[in-house]
Design a protein around this motif. Structure first.
Motif, PDB file in Angstrom:
ATOM      1  N   ALA A 165      16.327   9.144  63.921  1.00 42.25           N
ATOM      2  CA  ALA A 165      17.156  10.335  64.047  1.00 42.25           C
ATOM      3  C   ALA A 165      18.634   9.938  64.033  1.00 42.25           C
ATOM      4  N   ASP A 166      19.484  10.844  63.592  1.00 40.89           N
ATOM      5  CA  ASP A 166      20.922  10.599  63.533  1.00 40.89           C
ATOM      6  C   ASP A 166      21.630  11.391  64.627  1.00 40.89           C
ATOM      7  N   VAL A 167      22.376  10.702  65.488  1.00 47.03           N
ATOM      8  CA  VAL A 167      23.231  11.367  66.466  1.00 47.03           C
ATOM      9  C   VAL A 167      24.594  11.561  65.812  1.00 47.03           C
ATOM     10  N   LEU A 168      24.948  12.798  65.538  1.00 46.18           N
ATOM     11  CA  LEU A 168      26.151  13.104  64.774  1.00 46.18           C
ATOM     12  C   LEU A 168      27.399  13.214  65.634  1.00 46.18           C
ATOM     13  N   GLY A 169      27.223  13.296  66.943  1.00 39.03           N
ATOM     14  CA  GLY A 169      28.368  13.387  67.841  1.00 39.03           C
ATOM     15  C   GLY A 169      27.899  13.457  69.279  1.00 39.03           C
ATOM     16  N   GLU A 170      28.795  13.108  70.204  1.00 41.37           N
ATOM     17  CA  GLU A 170      28.461  13.129  71.625  1.00 41.37           C
ATOM     18  C   GLU A 170      29.747  13.363  72.402  1.00 41.37           C
ATOM     19  N   ARG A 171      29.825  14.494  73.100  1.00 43.31           N
ATOM     20  CA  ARG A 171      31.037  14.857  73.825  1.00 43.31           C
ATOM     21  C   ARG A 171      30.697  15.356  75.224  1.00 43.31           C
ATOM     22  N   TYR A 172      31.631  15.126  76.169  1.00 47.24           N
ATOM     23  CA  TYR A 172      31.459  15.553  77.556  1.00 47.24           C
ATOM     24  C   TYR A 172      32.698  16.301  78.026  1.00 47.24           C
TER      25      TYR A 172
END
Length: 366
Positions: A165-172
């Motif tokens: 799977a591709d994680v396209l972004g991660e923000r908090y």
């Protein structure tokens, strides 16, 4: 002779995640009323309540105040993992025990805690299994900036890596912040197959409102596409969120009208959310264990959970986690509708077991 027992209650019924705290407190209140009105149970609970107001610095002092100012040895409480971890040292110093009735990220098994709601193999992994199969493998991760969001998204990344799977972004974002424009801009640009949302309270509400606006302006995100996933959204917050909750897919041990009941709640399912149901079940399970003998109040939590009744209830004496049913549900016309259910699954906080997709990812550390 009826025994009178002080019971600590520690929920933030005010502050940024007050709706979850209010739901949990309501479950505790219902259980205490039920126990105190039942002549077949040889004890009565007297609640000793504190409200930290969502202030992380207030949890440990208020927990200590409960344990020092009353005879309470057991506390039902905490909503966030941050707050749970804050009170554990106080419990260790003062000989208390916490019954924690909200979902959490796993990787903990304290001798001072009973984990009465779901951990990742009971919510996140079944949810990801369903959504990778149904929607695709391009995902976007977001969450409130504390341990729940960090750890849940870490597990999602590692689970996704097994199936390419591709994680396209991660923000908090900080707890309580509604500044989510950057998240929405990035989601609009990368166009994931689904969004795994670990936001809580007003941050989540603002995010879902903004996603609704995005769906209205960009056909790529039209209703039915790019669903938002959650492992902590329940009916307790639907009224506050309103129409923006439509289509959200959540996982947990119980949704309104669902059967079976949670352990301890047998014969009763009149709850408004799993937060309320799990808090009620926590009090009922504790009452059942304490009623086994007049000396049970003096037992440590480890000793209490070694009683045969604990295993019969479904509490593991090894991990202190409860075996729970699992449901995946979607908000349709303003209510959660279960779309997939599983028989009760034992809590596996360190993800040591499971079929192919759900196996833990282990690394060799040099």
């Amino acid at each position: 002779m009826t025994r009178h027992i002080d019971l600590g209650v520690l929920f933030s019924t005010t502050g940024p995640y007050s709706l979850m705290g209010q739901a949990s407190r309501l479950g505790v209140t219902k259980a205490i009323q039920q126990i105190n009105a039942d002549p077949s149970i040889n004890l009565m609970f007297h609640p000793i309540e504190r409200d930290p107001g969502g202030d992380i610095d207030a949890y440990a002092p208020q927990c200590e105040d409960i344990l020092k100012s009353s005879a309470a040895r057991h506390v039902i409480g905490c909503t966030t993992s941050w707050s749970r971890k804050e009170v554990i040292p106080s419990l260790e110093r003062l000989g208390g025990a916490l019954w924690y009735p909200t979902p959490y990220e796993g990787f903990e098994a304290s001798d001072r805690v009973v984990y009465a709601h779901a951990c990742p193999n009971q919510h996140l992994l079944p949810l990801l299994d369903h959504c990778f199969t149904t929607y695709g493998k391009r995902i976007y991760l977001t969450g409130s900036n504390y341990i729940w969001g960090w750890e849940m998204n870490r597990i999602a990344r590692e689970t996704g890596a097994k199936i390419d799977a591709d994680v396209l972004g991660e923000r908090y974002v900080p707890i309580g912040s509604v500044d989510i424009a950057r998240l929405i801009d990035e989601i609009a640009a990368v166009k994931p197959d689904f969004v795994l949302n670990q936001l809580i309270g007003p941050s989540q509400y603002a995010f879902l409102d903004a996603m609704t606006a995005l769906r209205a302006s960009d056909p790529t995100f039209a209703q039915g596409r790019c669903p938002v996933l959650s492992c902590n959204m329940t009916e307790a917050e639907l009224d506050a969120i309103g129409a923006s909750a439509e289509g959200v897919i959540s996982a947990g041990p119980w949704f309104c009208g669902q059967s079976p009941a949670l352990p301890g709640n047998e014969g009763r399912n009149d709850f408004g959310s799993s937060f309320e149901a799990a808090a009620h079940a926590s009090v009922m399970m504790l009452a059942r264990l304490l009623s086994t003998s007049p000396d049970a109040e003096d037992l440590s939590l480890r000793q209490l959970l070694a009683l045969p009744d604990a295993a019969r209830i479904g509490i593991s004496p090894r991990t202190h986690h409860v075996s729970l049913p699992v449901a995946i549900a979607q908000v349709r016309d303003g209510a959660f509708v279960p779309i997939k259910t599983y028989a009760p699954i034992a809590g596996d906080p360190y993800l040591t077991q499971g079929p192919a997709l759900l196996e833990p990812m282990l690394r060799i550390v040099p």
